[in-house]
Motif scaffolding. Structure first.
Motif, PDB file in Angstrom:
ATOM      1  N   THR A 324       0.862  -1.182   0.000  1.00 25.65           N
ATOM      2  CA  THR A 324       0.000   0.000   0.000  1.00 25.65           C
ATOM      3  C   THR A 324       0.899   1.232   0.000  1.00 25.65           C
ATOM      4  N   PRO A 325       0.738   2.120  -0.978  1.00 22.74           N
ATOM      5  CA  PRO A 325       1.628   3.282  -1.042  1.00 22.74           C
ATOM      6  C   PRO A 325       1.240   4.367  -0.035  1.00 22.74           C
ATOM      7  N   ALA A 326       2.182   5.267   0.250  1.00 20.79           N
ATOM      8  CA  ALA A 326       1.886   6.362   1.185  1.00 20.79           C
ATOM      9  C   ALA A 326       0.946   7.390   0.564  1.00 20.79           C
ATOM     10  N   GLY A 327       0.979   7.501  -0.760  1.00 17.22           N
ATOM     11  CA  GLY A 327       0.130   8.501  -1.408  1.00 17.22           C
ATOM     12  C   GLY A 327      -0.261   8.091  -2.813  1.00 17.22           C
ATOM     13  N   ALA A 328      -1.068   8.957  -3.471  1.00 20.15           N
ATOM     14  CA  ALA A 328      -1.636   8.737  -4.809  1.00 20.15           C
ATOM     15  C   ALA A 328      -2.575   7.523  -4.795  1.00 20.15           C
ATOM     16  N   PHE A 329      -3.026   7.089  -5.967  1.00 22.35           N
ATOM     17  CA  PHE A 329      -4.046   6.021  -5.963  1.00 22.35           C
ATOM     18  C   PHE A 329      -3.673   4.842  -6.859  1.00 22.35           C
ATOM     19  N   TYR A 330      -2.364   4.539  -6.887  1.00 26.04           N
ATOM     20  CA  TYR A 330      -1.903   3.443  -7.746  1.00 26.04           C
ATOM     21  C   TYR A 330      -1.283   2.312  -6.940  1.00 26.04           C
ATOM     22  N   LEU A 331      -1.364   1.107  -7.521  1.00 21.37           N
ATOM     23  CA  LEU A 331      -0.556  -0.012  -7.048  1.00 21.37           C
ATOM     24  C   LEU A 331       0.477  -0.291  -8.132  1.00 21.37           C
ATOM     25  N   TRP A 332       1.661  -0.798  -7.732  1.00 18.42           N
ATOM     26  CA  TRP A 332       2.790  -0.911  -8.654  1.00 18.42           C
ATOM     27  C   TRP A 332       3.492  -2.256  -8.417  1.00 18.42           C
ATOM     28  N   PRO A 333       2.736  -3.364  -8.589  1.00 21.32           N
ATOM     29  CA  PRO A 333       3.338  -4.665  -8.243  1.00 21.32           C
ATOM     30  C   PRO A 333       4.213  -5.234  -9.359  1.00 21.32           C
ATOM     31  N   GLU A 334       5.107  -6.124  -8.961  1.00 23.60           N
ATOM     32  CA  GLU A 334       5.880  -6.911  -9.924  1.00 23.60           C
ATOM     33  C   GLU A 334       5.006  -8.068 -10.406  1.00 23.60           C
ATOM     34  N   VAL A 335       5.061  -8.296 -11.717  1.00 24.69           N
ATOM     35  CA  VAL A 335       4.142  -9.301 -12.291  1.00 24.69           C
ATOM     36  C   VAL A 335       4.810 -10.235 -13.294  1.00 24.69           C
ATOM     37  N   GLY A 336       6.114 -10.189 -13.429  1.00 22.96           N
ATOM     38  CA  GLY A 336       6.741 -10.922 -14.542  1.00 22.96           C
ATOM     39  C   GLY A 336       6.729 -10.026 -15.770  1.00 22.96           C
ATOM     40  N   ASP A 337       6.598 -10.589 -16.957  1.00 17.78           N
ATOM     41  CA  ASP A 337       6.597  -9.748 -18.161  1.00 17.78           C
ATOM     42  C   ASP A 337       5.353  -8.845 -18.157  1.00 17.78           C
ATOM     43  N   ASP A 338       5.561  -7.524 -18.126  1.00 22.14           N
ATOM     44  CA  ASP A 338       4.427  -6.616 -17.901  1.00 22.14           C
ATOM     45  C   ASP A 338       3.445  -6.577 -19.072  1.00 22.14           C
ATOM     46  N   GLU A 339       3.955  -6.658 -20.298  1.00 17.63           N
ATOM     47  CA  GLU A 339       3.042  -6.624 -21.451  1.00 17.63           C
ATOM     48  C   GLU A 339       2.218  -7.912 -21.526  1.00 17.63           C
ATOM     49  N   THR A 340       2.881  -9.034 -21.307  1.00 21.03           N
ATOM     50  CA  THR A 340       2.163 -10.325 -21.345  1.00 21.03           C
ATOM     51  C   THR A 340       1.080 -10.334 -20.270  1.00 21.03           C
ATOM     52  N   PHE A 341       1.425  -9.822 -19.083  1.00 16.46           N
ATOM     53  CA  PHE A 341       0.464  -9.809 -17.974  1.00 16.46           C
ATOM     54  C   PHE A 341      -0.751  -8.943 -18.342  1.00 16.46           C
ATOM     55  N   ALA A 342      -0.475  -7.721 -18.846  1.00 16.43           N
ATOM     56  CA  ALA A 342      -1.573  -6.782 -19.132  1.00 16.43           C
ATOM     57  C   ALA A 342      -2.473  -7.312 -20.246  1.00 16.43           C
ATOM     58  N   ARG A 343      -1.860  -7.897 -21.278  1.00 20.03           N
ATOM     59  CA  ARG A 343      -2.668  -8.403 -22.385  1.00 20.03           C
ATOM     60  C   ARG A 343      -3.481  -9.620 -21.935  1.00 20.03           C
ATOM     61  N   GLY A 344      -2.842 -10.506 -21.189  1.00 22.01           N
ATOM     62  CA  GLY A 344      -3.532 -11.704 -20.724  1.00 22.01           C
ATOM     63  C   GLY A 344      -4.686 -11.357 -19.788  1.00 22.01           C
ATOM     64  N   LEU A 345      -4.448 -10.408 -18.891  1.00 20.13           N
ATOM     65  CA  LEU A 345      -5.490 -10.006 -17.934  1.00 20.13           C
ATOM     66  C   LEU A 345      -6.696  -9.420 -18.670  1.00 20.13           C
ATOM     67  N   PHE A 346      -6.417  -8.649 -19.696  1.00 23.93           N
ATOM     68  CA  PHE A 346      -7.507  -8.076 -20.478  1.00 23.93           C
ATOM     69  C   PHE A 346      -8.231  -9.184 -21.246  1.00 23.93           C
TER      70      PHE A 346
END
Ligand code: PLP
Length: 400
Positions: A324-346
């Protein structure tokens, strides 16, 4: 056309569109977009009411300087929020309204960079808000990237920058709380940046558009102006801050923010703005005034973000290493290959997140701090964020 235009990178959301093209998510699932940082909480009704009341000002040209009553309200807000000495922020010379921080940040660099000095550089955190880089490139400066990694609390390591780079630096961008990491810069850190600016003669431009979105009600993020005061810069010398109503008041469509700080710098910036023609419309200014004067709606805003972090982070922790970050409204986790993760999740779950590498660049040491991470923007309703977290968990479990 200006050949510098060819140096601009494709904007992250264009790259995301291309990445997701051709993916066919299941029809039964409603889409949940957590990619864009556009606040979705209801805008305060009193802002809309003030905007409506101000429509009779459509017959007047606005001035770059802005309305005195808005500048006074902003100066008072800055003094309250950052515990600045009463009267230290002169509304007449230390504050200028801008059409949202995006416009202000971009225009500022165009006015600030001195091309007659050799090899101008604009330093910025990495990952970063993409406007910093585009502004530097179009102003003819070289963007220099300061890696934000977990080993340094996701803050740029100012002491790792060599003297030659500092000597070329004309503008140092800081962002606190940071997008996408949510890291908050302590006041000592900001003072160190000011010390370097004094030594190497550059301006510090602090993007504080997330300053009002923080977790601990008792510990609001410090700002550059307060660090300037405690560093003995009673006129905020070399320091400018950028603030916005977009995140604070959930009115990204209003396009309203301000720049404040060093009066000499702002006098030149105001001259630039007069010619650029980017004065903030009078009705926008009049609608902004009550938003700077009220904190109740901002507390409620923070409460909603807190509720989302509290609900979502424990769920995601089952499958991802997420903080949980101290501020703003984003999470920034490690996921392996970021493009593969984002495309697969979608493709599998109709949840859209942004690959971290779209927000970062490979630095001089060959390191790209966004690679292998995604940015998850908790802007949707609590229910939608929880549903998205459930689907992310299902997706990660299914793909391992
Ligand atoms: C770090 C950062 N700075 C500035 C902005 C621009 O915000 P606005 O122009 O709405 O004030 C954003 C928007 O997402 C941002 O994330």
């Amino acid at each position: 056309m200006n050949p510098r235009l060819a140096r601009l990178q494709p904007y992250p959301f264009e790259r995301l569109r291309a990445l997701l093209e051709g993916a066919t998510p299941p029809v039964g699932l409603r889409p949940i977009p957590l990619s864009i940082g556009e606040p979705k909480h209801p805008p305060p009704p009193f802002v809309a009411a003030a905007l409506t009341r101000a429509l009779d000002t459509l017959g007047s040209y606005p001035l770059a300087l802005g309305l005195p009553e808005l500048r006074a309200a902003i100066a008072a807000w800055l003094e309250r929020r950052f515990a600045l000495p009463e009267g230290s922020v002169d509304p007449a010379s230390c504050v200028l309204p801008v059409n949202g921080t995006r416009e202000g940040l971009f225009a500022f660099v165009q006015a600030a960079v001195d091309m007659s000095r050799p090899h101008p550089a604009v330093l910025m955190p990495n990952p970063f808000y993409q406007i910093y880089e585009g502004a530097a490139l179009l102003a003819g400066a070289e963007p220099a990237y300061l890696t934000c990694d977990p080993a340094h609390g996701y803050l740029p390591d100012l002491d790792a920058v060599d003297a030659a780079t500092w000597n070329r630096c004309q503008v140092l961008f800081l962002c606190s709380p940071g997008n996408p990491t949510g890291a908050v810069m302590p006041e000592e850190y900001l003072r160190r940046a000011i010390e370097l600016a004094d030594r190497h003669d550059f301006l510090v431009a602090s993007d504080e558009c997330y300053s009002e979105i923080y977790r601990d009600e008792a510990a609001p993020p410090p700002g550059l102006l307060q660090a300037a005061q405690s560093a003995g810069h009673s006129g905020f010398e070399r320091c400018v801050v950028f603030h916005s109503l977009s995140k604070r008041s959930s009115v990204p469509g209003l396009r309203s923010g301000f720049v404040a700080g060093d009066a000499a710098v702002l006098a030149d910036f105001r001259l630039y703005r007069t010619y650029h023609g980017c004065a903030v419309p009078v009705h926008t200014q009049l609608a902004s005034l009550p938003a700077w004067n009220d904190e109740e709606h901002v507390r409620e805003n923070r409460r909603l973000y807190r509720a989302k972090f509290d609900a979502v982070v424990p769920m995601l922790r089952e499958v991802l290493d997420v903080e949980t970050p101290a501020g703003a409204f984003y999470l920034w986790p490690e996921v392996g290959d970021d493009e593969t993760f984002a495309r697969g999740l979608f493709a599998e779950q109709q949840v859209t997140v942004l690959p971290g590498s779209y927000l970062s660049r490979t630095d001089a040491h060959g390191m790209n701090p966004g690679r292998g991470r995604v940015r998850i923007s908790l802007v949707a309703s609590v229910e939608d964020c929880v549903e998205a977290a459930r689907r992310i968990v299902e997706y990660v479990r299914a793909s391992h």
